[in-house]
Design an enzyme around this catalytic site. Structure first.
Site, PDB file in Angstrom:
ATOM      1  CG  ASP A   1     -37.681 -32.888  17.295  1.00 38.64           C
ATOM      2  OD1 ASP A   1     -37.658 -34.078  17.626  1.00 38.64           O
ATOM      3  OD2 ASP A   1     -38.083 -31.979  18.051  1.00 38.64           O
TER       4      ASP A   1
ATOM      5  CG  ASP B   1     -38.407 -35.003  24.406  1.00 38.84           C
ATOM      6  OD1 ASP B   1     -37.366 -34.383  24.170  1.00 38.84           O
ATOM      7  OD2 ASP B   1     -39.404 -34.983  23.650  1.00 38.84           O
TER       8      ASP B   1
HETATM    9  C1  DGJ Z   1     -39.567 -33.405  21.048  1.00 34.48           C
HETATM   10  C2  DGJ Z   1     -39.086 -34.717  20.497  1.00 34.48           C
HETATM   11  O1  DGJ Z   1     -37.863 -34.581  19.870  1.00 34.48           O
HETATM   12  C3  DGJ Z   1     -40.153 -35.280  19.569  1.00 34.48           C
HETATM   13  O2  DGJ Z   1     -39.697 -36.446  18.960  1.00 34.48           O
HETATM   14  C4  DGJ Z   1     -41.381 -35.529  20.363  1.00 34.48           C
HETATM   15  O3  DGJ Z   1     -41.142 -36.522  21.321  1.00 34.48           O
HETATM   16  C5  DGJ Z   1     -41.841 -34.242  21.036  1.00 34.48           C
HETATM   17  N1  DGJ Z   1     -40.793 -33.624  21.777  1.00 34.48           N
HETATM   18  C6  DGJ Z   1     -42.998 -34.494  21.948  1.00 34.48           C
HETATM   19  O4  DGJ Z   1     -43.384 -33.396  22.638  1.00 34.48           O
END
Ligand code: DGJ
Length: 731
Positions: A550, A480
């Site tokens: 997300d 990430d």
């Molecule tokens: C952003 C990601 O896109 C989410 O799926 C998740 O992993 C969060 N970060 C965790 O902090």
């Protein structure tokens, strides 16, 4: 296929599958662009450049007395500024004396079979040298000793030409590169629409299209990542281009950082497209003998609309950009605990979700953010990649083993490019983040960005990640990246190299990813940046799939996945079923709708499976079973867009296997319409000469009938947020 050079008239003719690209060296070594488009067998200058005397377009050097020769009016391959061309240049360097005028002329060229990798940068590749041919043209500026090698690779089986440029300082003084684009293409007219993908966090890759107008239209990133806001992709479309018809000229940048892609329509209605590292806040010092390699840009030509363009990108990226064990492997169905628990979990909760996943046939459990340091919310611990024994007292290793024991693979989340101010790492190394001297550091999600332009930082972060990967049985990593760069500067670079930081960061990141992914070839890596903030071909070279957004709401996902599909393969798109009301937009949709949208990508689940009612569990089980049956076709088949969510209430798309003996048509309707007309769906993407049965019925139709007449959309599909799937099988 092949690249030919005609010595008599100094013409280069590059032929990819069904594409020609033609250039010519004229006068005193200027390299002109003559044609790009559908393949012609032999190019004989039917569109020869008619030179006319244009006012206020001056005449360079040896041509000073020929008023009809101006760089301002000629289509060029790698144009420069300062000697009669007033449009935006492909490159610009500054000399020690402060001047910025250079004059590149043809010096030499080589043609070879195959394609070379770009050192330290991601790029498309060949598996054997017969698949492509490469032309390298060297241009030189005699005053400075600057030499630029322009690379063009034509693929035998794709309508693809890749381009990049290498700037070499062969002079005796140092040079400062101010701009170094990867490509520049001069079109003879401006009769195009400009298409690009804009967005935001939870709203990535929305399609926008407008007619070209005079002046510059551009998209860019200055955020240190390719970004949610603009994907590094643009296309010029002939007017009236559809999914199946019309000419498309597409450009995609194999890079994950700051970029600029622009089209400039000039006074004579010609169009110059440039694409490369964003010159804004960038420079690169080239000492004597040093080189600067630009990233690669992938140009696709389609004479049959956007659909063919997408299928070209999909196939090229799936087979000749993505690497490693998972390139040709079906991807596991996963359940991720992020939206199920956020930071609030313990080992028992995790195992419960994993067990519930196993019961419904899911194959991989992913432990998301919150397992390390003292990370009970998003304010601390990034950089401290050591398990939190309070949450997981038996350690990660035990947890992973216990999950493996129930026959589930184990995956883990990392955010290795970041550092929390509240972390041991920051207390030890406050200078390891991007920052500028004497100035405060802006935080975003309470975190700072590690300075990956530094080798020591890269080494330590590689070690910390590898220590976990080698001590825990891990099958999958989610990588990430949750903030953009500010105060971009590095503690160890000298003043005159500070503007190199953002690109050096990318080179550092690419090296870290190369080292880690090659050390663990059996781990499946998925990149992520607050969802789809770094969904680009650069990342796909190291990590074969990306978390698309997300936003897990099925209705939002129609646009996000449709837009993403313009360039990126279906197999690379993570798409998950989540709980309702949806956590991002608060919408309630049926399990069926959520499943059908998520199955149109790389299926996963992102919810607390232990909280599902029995009926919902059964529905999930059925989805998982179904996806296992169809995933080969979805992940490795061909994708056709039938109806666009950007144009109406309905969306539909089709997946067909390569020999078109089988296809799945997915249809989605967003809002119920009163007095709705009866509707028919024209099913393209199947073989008009084959006959198909609609599975589960006794309906049998010719592929031609399905394509030209259409398939009745059942009138029973009523209400908001509906989906329907047809399975067609050749009989
Ligand atoms: C952003 C990601 O896109 C989410 O799926 C998740 O992993 C969060 N970060 C965790 O902090």
């Amino acid at each position: 296929m092949g690249i030919h050079y005609q010595e008599e008239n100094k013409v280069f003719h590059i032929k990819a599958q069904d594409t020609s690209y033609v250039m010519q060296i004229v006068r005193d070594g200027y390299l002109l662009h003559l044609y790009w488009g559908k393949k012609v067998n032999e190019y004989r200058h039917s569109n020869h450049i008619q030179q006319v005397d244009r006012g206020f377009s001056g005449n360079p050097y040896e041509q000073r007395h020929d008023r009809t020769f101006s760089l301002d009016t000629l289509p060029q391959e790698y144009p420069q500024y300062g000697n009669t061309d007033f449009r935006k240049p492909a490159y610009q360097v500054q000399l020690e004396n402060g001047s910025t005028v250079t004059d590149l002329r043809y010096d030499s060229h080589t043609i070879y079979k195959g394609k070379r990798a770009l050192e330290g940068l991601p790029s498309t590749y060949v598996e054997n040298d017969q698949e492509a041919e490469t032309l390298e043209i060297t241009m030189k500026d005699s005053l400075t000793g600057l030499s630029v090698v322009l690379s063009y690779t034509a693929y035998e089986n794709f309508n693809v030409i890749t381009r990049s440029a290498r700037l070499i300082n062969q002079g005796s003084e140092s040079l400062k590169v101010l701009t170094a684009h990867s490509l520049s293409v001069d079109f003879r007219d401006a009769d195009f629409d400009f298409l690009h993908l804009h967005g935001a966090h939870v709203k990535e890759r929305f399609i926008e299209k407008q007619p070209l107008r005079h002046g510059i239209q551009s998209i860019e990133s200055t955020r240190g990542a390719s970004s949610h806001q603009h994907n590094p992709f643009i296309a010029l479309l002939r007017k009236g281009t559809t999914e199946d018809t019309g000419e498309v000229y597409a450009f995609n940048f194999v890079y994950s950082g700051n970029f600029l892609a622009q089209a400039e329509v000039d006074q004579f209605k010609t169009t110059r497209v440039t694409m490369g590292i964003n010159p804004f806040d960038f420079s690169w010092k080239l000492e004597q003998g040093e080189e600067f390699q630009t990233p690669e840009a992938v140009m696709v030509y389609s004479s049959s609309g956007l659909g063919e363009m997408s299928r070209t990108y999909h196939e090229l990226y799936r087979t000749r950009l993505v690497r490693g064990t998972y390139r040709d492997k079906e991807r596991p169905i996963l359940v991720n605990n992020w939206e199920a628990t956020y930071f609030d979990f313990n080992a028992e909760k995790i195992k419960d979700i994993a067990r519930a996943g196993k019961e419904v046939g899911i194959e991989l459990f992913v432990l998301d953010d919150g397992w390390f340091g003292k990370r009970n919310d998003d304010t601390t611990s990034l950089g401290d990649w050591f398990v939190d024994k309070e949450k997981l007292p038996e350690g990660l290793d035990q947890l992973a083993k216990q999950i493996n024991e129930i026959d589930m693979q184990f995956g883990l989340w990392f955010e290795p490019e970041m550092i929390s101010v509240e972390s041991d790492l920051y207390r030890e190394h406050p200078d390891w983040c991007l920052h500028v001297p004497g100035r405060d550091r802006s935080e975003s999600r309470r975190q700072l960005v590690l300075d990956y332009s530094r080798e020591d930082v890269c080494k330590e972060m590689t070690k910390r990640v590898c220590d976990i990967l080698s001590s825990v049985p891990i099958s999958y990593v989610k990588w990430d990246m949750n903030r953009h760069m500010t105060e971009i500067g590095s503690a160890i670079l000298p003043a005159d190299r500070q503007r190199e930081t953002a690109h050096r960061y990318m080179l550092g990141l690419y090296k870290v990813m190369e080292d880690i992914t090659s050390s663990f070839p059996d781990i499946l890596f998925e990149s992520c940046s607050g969802g789809g903030g770094r969904f680009d071909p650069g990342m796909l070279y190291y990590m074969p799939q990306t978390w698309t957004s997300d936003n897990t709401d099925a209705i939002s996902r129609l646009k996000i996945q449709y837009g993403t599909s313009l360039v990126y393969p279906i197999i690379s798109m993570g798409s998950h079923v989540s709980a309702v009301p949806n956590h991002q937009v608060n919408r309630i949709t049926s399990m069926e709708m959520r499943g059908d949208v998520a199955m149109s990508g790389n299926l996963g689940y992102e919810l607390d499976l232990t909280k599902l009612e029995d009926e919902e569990k059964e529905a999930v089980k059925t989805q998982v079973e179904k996806y296992k049956e169809i995933r080969k076709l979805i992940q490795f088949g061909d994708f056709y867009r039938l109806q666009s969510p950007f144009e109406g209430n309905e969306t539909s798309w089709l997946f067909a296997n390569k020999d078109k003996t089988e296809a799945y048509v997915f249809y989605f309707s967003v809002l119920a319409e009163p007095a709705a007309p009866l509707k028919y769906l024209k099913v393209t993407g199947i073989d008009p000469d084959k006959t198909y049965q609609v599975a589960g019925t006794d309906q049998v139709y010719g592929g031609d009938e399905l394509s030209y007449v259409g398939l009745s959309i059942p009138a029973e599909i009523r209400g908001d947020f509906q989906s329907y799937v047809w399975h067609l099988k050749e009989v």
